[in-house]
Structure formats: C-alpha cells, structure tokens
Scaffold this motif. Sequence first.
Motif, short mmCIF file in Angstrom:
data_model
loop_
_atom_site.label_atom_id
_atom_site.label_comp_id
_atom_site.label_asym_id
_atom_site.label_seq_id
_atom_site.Cartn_x
_atom_site.Cartn_y
_atom_site.Cartn_z
N GLU A 108 45.23 37.72 -1.40
CA GLU A 108 45.45 38.99 -2.09
C GLU A 108 44.14 39.72 -2.35
OE1 GLU A 108 46.97 39.04 -6.26
OE2 GLU A 108 48.81 39.71 -5.31
N ALA A 109 43.12 38.97 -2.78
CA ALA A 109 41.81 39.58 -3.03
C ALA A 109 41.13 40.02 -1.74
CB ALA A 109 40.91 38.58 -3.77
N PHE A 110 41.50 39.38 -0.63
CA PHE A 110 40.93 39.68 0.68
C PHE A 110 41.51 40.98 1.26
CE2 PHE A 110 40.70 38.55 5.33
CZ PHE A 110 39.32 38.53 5.42
N THR A 111 42.72 41.32 0.85
CA THR A 111 43.48 42.42 1.46
C THR A 111 42.79 43.77 1.42
OG1 THR A 111 45.57 41.29 1.02
CG2 THR A 111 45.67 43.66 1.39
N PRO A 112 42.30 44.27 0.26
CA PRO A 112 41.76 45.64 0.25
C PRO A 112 40.57 45.85 1.17
CG PRO A 112 41.26 44.48 -1.80
CD PRO A 112 42.25 43.65 -1.06
N PHE A 113 39.74 44.84 1.34
CA PHE A 113 38.58 45.00 2.21
C PHE A 113 39.00 45.18 3.67
CE2 PHE A 113 37.31 42.26 -1.38
CZ PHE A 113 36.36 43.08 -1.95
N ILE A 114 39.96 44.35 4.12
CA ILE A 114 40.41 44.46 5.50
C ILE A 114 41.13 45.78 5.73
CG2 ILE A 114 41.88 43.42 7.27
CD1 ILE A 114 39.36 41.86 6.57
N VAL A 115 41.98 46.17 4.79
CA VAL A 115 42.72 47.43 4.94
C VAL A 115 41.76 48.60 5.03
CG1 VAL A 115 44.31 49.01 3.77
CG2 VAL A 115 44.81 46.57 3.81
N TYR A 116 40.76 48.63 4.17
CA TYR A 116 39.80 49.75 4.18
C TYR A 116 39.05 49.82 5.50
CZ TYR A 116 36.02 52.85 2.77
OH TYR A 116 35.14 53.89 2.70
N LEU A 117 38.54 48.69 5.95
CA LEU A 117 37.73 48.67 7.18
C LEU A 117 38.55 49.06 8.40
CD1 LEU A 117 35.60 45.45 6.51
CD2 LEU A 117 34.85 47.84 6.36
N VAL A 118 39.79 48.55 8.48
CA VAL A 118 40.65 48.90 9.61
C VAL A 118 40.98 50.39 9.60
CG1 VAL A 118 42.94 48.55 10.63
CG2 VAL A 118 41.63 46.59 9.83
N GLU A 153 39.25 52.90 8.23
CA GLU A 153 38.07 53.70 8.57
C GLU A 153 37.77 53.62 10.06
OE1 GLU A 153 36.06 55.76 6.72
OE2 GLU A 153 37.64 55.56 5.21
N ALA A 154 37.98 52.44 10.66
CA ALA A 154 37.77 52.30 12.11
C ALA A 154 38.77 53.13 12.88
CB ALA A 154 37.87 50.83 12.50
N ALA A 155 39.97 53.33 12.30
CA ALA A 155 41.01 54.13 12.97
C ALA A 155 40.83 55.63 12.73
CB ALA A 155 42.39 53.70 12.49
N GLY A 156 39.86 56.03 11.92
CA GLY A 156 39.59 57.43 11.68
C GLY A 156 40.45 58.08 10.63
N VAL A 157 41.05 57.28 9.74
CA VAL A 157 41.84 57.84 8.64
C VAL A 157 41.22 57.40 7.32
CG1 VAL A 157 43.96 57.93 10.00
CG2 VAL A 157 43.43 55.87 8.69
N SER A 158 41.78 57.87 6.22
CA SER A 158 41.21 57.59 4.91
C SER A 158 41.40 56.12 4.53
CB SER A 158 41.83 58.49 3.85
OG SER A 158 41.43 58.11 2.55
N ALA A 186 39.60 72.08 9.96
CA ALA A 186 39.51 71.38 8.68
C ALA A 186 40.89 70.98 8.18
CB ALA A 186 38.81 72.27 7.65
N GLY A 187 41.88 71.88 8.31
CA GLY A 187 43.23 71.56 7.85
C GLY A 187 43.86 70.42 8.63
N SER A 188 43.70 70.43 9.94
CA SER A 188 44.29 69.35 10.74
C SER A 188 43.61 68.02 10.47
CB SER A 188 44.18 69.70 12.23
OG SER A 188 42.81 69.84 12.62
N ALA A 189 42.28 68.03 10.32
CA ALA A 189 41.57 66.79 10.03
C ALA A 189 41.97 66.24 8.66
CB ALA A 189 40.06 67.03 10.07
N PHE A 190 42.17 67.14 7.70
CA PHE A 190 42.59 66.69 6.38
C PHE A 190 43.98 66.05 6.45
CE2 PHE A 190 44.80 67.44 2.36
CZ PHE A 190 43.91 66.89 1.46
N ALA A 191 44.89 66.66 7.17
CA ALA A 191 46.25 66.12 7.29
C ALA A 191 46.24 64.75 7.95
CB ALA A 191 47.13 67.09 8.08
N VAL A 192 45.44 64.62 9.02
CA VAL A 192 45.36 63.33 9.71
C VAL A 192 44.80 62.26 8.79
CG1 VAL A 192 44.19 62.08 11.57
CG2 VAL A 192 45.21 64.31 12.02
N SER A 193 43.73 62.60 8.08
CA SER A 193 43.11 61.62 7.19
C SER A 193 44.05 61.22 6.06
CB SER A 193 41.81 62.20 6.61
OG SER A 193 41.21 61.29 5.71
N PHE A 194 44.74 62.21 5.47
CA PHE A 194 45.60 61.95 4.31
C PHE A 194 46.86 61.18 4.71
CE2 PHE A 194 48.22 62.82 0.66
CZ PHE A 194 47.32 62.96 -0.39
#
Length: 679
Positions: free
Chosen positions: A224-234, A236-241, A180-188
């Motif tokens: 600029e409005a497009f940015t947050p959606f792409i950042v979030y999806l990329v 999550e696909a990479a396995g981070v927050s 759990a600790g390692s997964a949290f560190a990777v995600s954060f």
Amino acid sequence: MELLEIVLLLLGAVLASSVLDQMMPRVSLPLVQIALGAAIAALWAGPLDLEVDPELFLVLFIAPLLFDESRRASKKDLWNSKGGIVSLAVGLVLAIVLVVGFALHWLVPSVPLAAAFALGAALGPTDAVAVSSLSKDVRLSTRQETLLSGEALLNDASGVVSFQFAVAAAVTGAFSLEQAGSAFAVSFVGGLALGVVLGLAFRLVIKAIRSRGFESTTVHVVFEAFTPFIVYLVAEAAGVSGILAVVAAGLLATLFPPKASPAAARLGIASSSVWDVLTFVLNGVVFVLLGMQLPRAILPTWDGGALGLPQLLGCVLVLTVLVEGVRFVWLLVMEAVHAHSGGEGGRRLSKAQVRDVLATTLSGPKGAVTLSIAFTIPLMAGDGPFPERDLLIFLASGVILCTLLLANFVVPLLAPARDAAAGDELRDASLAVLRNVVAELDARADANGLVPTRVVMSRYVERIERLDDGAERAERVVELRAEVLERQKGYVVWAMGTGQVGQRAGEGALDRLERARSLLARQRKAGKASASAHGRRRSAALVARHAFGRRRGGSAGEREEERLLTENLAACAADYLRTRQGDADEAVADAARLLLAELEHRRRPDADGPGDALPAGPVPPSREGREGLLRRVADVEAEGLRLELEQIQSLREQGEISRETARDLREEVYLMQLGLNAA
C-alpha cells in the motif's frame, strides 16, 4: 555522510517541532516547522546548499501525502460536491492566473505578462498538506472540509499545466490557446483514467497474492505504501498528470472497503498506524524544507533587487489580498448558487454563511507545492536570463507566508474550536450508533437466542449509560489503565527471569500487552481521550480483555501455562488497583474502583450485573453447556460490532457525522474487535 546528516537533521527538526508545538498551542505546527527550517538555514555552519529537485519533491513527498488524503476521503461527499470542487480546482485557478498576471504586470512593468501569469499559476493551487495540517484545530462544516480537501487534491494539475504554458510563452514568446486547452484536457482526464486503471491493477495483484496464501499484514501495508510512487512515475512517463493519477488510485480504495472481520480490523489498525507515522514525518519534512528554502528564495531579491523593501512588501501584500479576494468572491458566488439550487430561492446569504465563506477562503493557504513550482522557473529565456526570476520566487515566498499566517491566526476567530464541537458530535454519534444496534439486536433475538442477546444488549445499555460520565473521571481511567499495563509488563518480565513463565508464553503476553498499550496511546493521541467518556471507559475494559486474553492452540501444558499467566496478570492488575482506591485524588480513586469492578466481572463471568455477567435465570449446569453459551454470547457480540460499523457508515453516508468522527468511531470498533478476537 553529508546526505545522512541532512536527513537526520530534518528528522530531528520534525521531532523538535512536535515538542515545541505543545509549548505554543496558539501557533500551528506547520508554522513551527517552517520557523525551525529557517533557523537551521540561518545558523548552519557554512553555506547550506540544499536544492530539492521539484520533480523529486512531488514524487517523494506530495504523492504519498495526497494518496493517503484521498484514500481517507468520503466518496459520497466528494461526489455530492463535485461541481464545487471542479469549479475551485480549475475555474478558480485560471481566475487567479489572470488576475495576478495582469495585476503584477501593472505593478511591476519590468515583469512580462507571460512571466506574471507564471507566478499566478504557481499561486493558484492550495497545498493539501497545509490544508489538512492547519484545519485540525478548528471546526469546519462537512461541506467546507469536502470542498477544501477535494480542491487541494485536484488543483495541482491545473496549476502545473497553466504554469508550464506560461513559462513556455515567456521563453518562446508564442502561445496557443488551442494547444494549451488540449494539453490540459489530456493531462487532467488522462491522469484520472490512468490512476483508476493502475488502482484496479494493484487490487488484482494483491487479490492474487492473497488467494495463494502469501499475503500478510506486513506485505499488504508495504504494498500500500509502495503504490503512490509507482502510480506517479508511470503516469508521468505516460505524459499525464501524476498527481491526479495518485489521487484517483487513492479514491478507488474507498470504493472497495474491506469486509468487517478481526483480520480486517488488525489490517486496518496496522495500515492506519503506518500511514499516521509516515504522513507525520513527511508533513514535517515538507514544512521544514520549506523553511530552509525561504532564505534562498528571499535574500537575493532582498539584498540586490531593483525594488526597495517597501515596494517588495507592498507587492506581497497586494498579491495576497488579490489571491484571497478572488478566492472569497468565487466562493461567495458559488455558495449563493448552491443555496439557490438547494431550494432557498432568492434568499440572501446570512452573516454566518458569509463568515463561513471567509473561513473557507483563508483555510486554503499556499505551501510547499507553490514554492516547488516557482523554483522550476528556468534560469534562461531565449538569449538572456528569465525576466525577474528572483523577484517572482520572492513574491511567491511572501504570499506563502502571508496565507499561512492568515490561516493560523484568523481562521480560529471565524470557526469554532474543534475540541468542543468534536466532543459533542462524537458523543451524539456514539449514542445514535449504540441505540440503533440495540434495536437491531432486539429484532434478531429469536435468531441469535434470547439469553445471548440479552447479555450483549445489557452491555450496550451500560455503554449508553456511561456516556454521561464526567471528563475528569474518564481521563483518570485512561491514565490508570496505562499504569496497570506497565505493572503487568513488569510482572511478566520478572516471571520470565525467575523461570515461573516460559519463553513462549511470556513473549506472547508481552506482545499482547504492548499492543494494548499502543492502542490506548493511539486513542489518547487522536483526541478521543478528551472527547468521549464512552471511548475512554470502553477502551479501558477492552484493553483489559485484549491483554488478559489467552492464545488458542499449543499443547495442553502450554495452554495451562497461559491460563495461569492470565490469572496472575489479572491478579497483578487487581492488587495495583486496590492500592489506588485510597488515593487522595478522588477522581483517581473513583477510576480505580471502576476499573476494579470491571476487572472482577471479566475474571468472574458468572458474576451478577453488567459487564460479562450472564442474565438471571437458569444457568447451564455442565461446563460444556456453559462454554457453549459463552461462545454464543461472543458470536452475538461480534455481530453487534459488525452492526456498529454498518451504522457508522450509514450515518456518514447520510452526512450526519463528519469524516473524522466516523474514523474515530471505526477505530474504536476495530479495537473492540481485536479484544474480542483475543479473548
């Protein structure tokens, strides 16, 4: 069609909430929207099975809202409070997970400890949307606002990761602290790092587009409005927050502010306007959806649960007290440590400081993020249903409502009203900025020319004097300015219809008048109209300049047509203002006289006195000499506006003004830059 009907219904509810909000000033807008959502769910003909996928909810609503919040944040304030923010975003969330978990398992033994920890994880994060929406009516200190906004930006990740491991333990019966600790560190850490990388990549892309001359204001704002959606999806696909990646990308934007220029002013106003509309709609839809989901979360346990109504309500109240109590104690200890490290030694916290801590505690309510996390609790755990799933969702919903009610009705009793405090701060900040600019211009008089510098300095002196005007008079100035703009638009439409003005000149004038009206309406909506007489008076003069300004370019005939139209628009405004000079309302008559005097100075740049007047003394005899002097005056005025932006940033970095005050002052300067560029 059903999806379209639901979308239109949500938008209609958001619009209705903005009207109801004006009718019920004591109730915050989020609570009004939640009530509307619950009413829609209760009154909808037939079953309203509106299920929003939690992952879709995060990317569609939470990601852009957090991106906008983070790009508006002050990097200096966040860095100065980094220890407290991390403590709240990570340590406090874990403390709430443990306290709520053990308490719920003790209160309701049928809830396994792992499942109780899952509820604690869902209740850990504060809702950034709720925090920003509920704090608009109260005045919090800069440190309080920084802690709340920073906590809300970062604690989603710790809450989500804790929730995922608690659910996994409830489903499988196994838990590994190391894993759990390692997964949290990777995600954060991974989320923050990837957000910075993607933010830099987007900056390079927009820079490359701009270098080839393909960029426009529209392209930049859409990108600029497009940015947050792409950042979030990329992310999550990479396995981070994905949430933290969006926050990091937004914070990166604050590290590279655009250079002050008319183009940057237009871009800033366009971007701010788009994000204001977008965040208003998304905020409203989030809370309406929350209200629509509450009956679905509450009714199954209310009607058929193992616990009776008194036990259910008792559990909700106990959990609310625990969540707020743990938060209060944590903040109290943190502020005591902060006071000690700040050189106050062993002094005890005063009653005022304890009250501020309590206000900060209650200003971090739970919201739609908590409910969306709770809805991800799986239906099955192993060979059977997830233990007490409906009860957990019910308790989460009850705590959300309690914390929102506390934030709405108790926090205003602990913190002063925003309007009164913000008005004084804005006025004091305006005075400080203007006086510093006058000193800077005086020091540069030899380089800029004595005569142009005196002209511009006289205008700054006039602006300083106007800060003493009364609120009622200043409000009438804004209202009258809006009436004048409507009269001018009507004149242009009439002139185009009768053929006195060509299509190109007429449409250009209408566009400038409409932009001036939008800017004026924006200032009134933002509250500057009630907070700063200086802002009202100055914006009126600048809107006049922006509306009357002629476009450069075109043939000689077109320039002459625009010149005549400009003069006719000024005459139209003057005629209307003269009719209002005899108004029975003395404030209206006084405002009409003021605007008429300013207008006359704008129309006669050789007039004596303030405004656009030239100083007493020799006047260049030739037209060319006079035009050259006016150009030098405009250059000095542009330099003064750049100095204003520098002074605002300096005050903000020194912590002498709040983020909202700095934003209000900057938007006023942007308006002035637009007016100067149009003249």
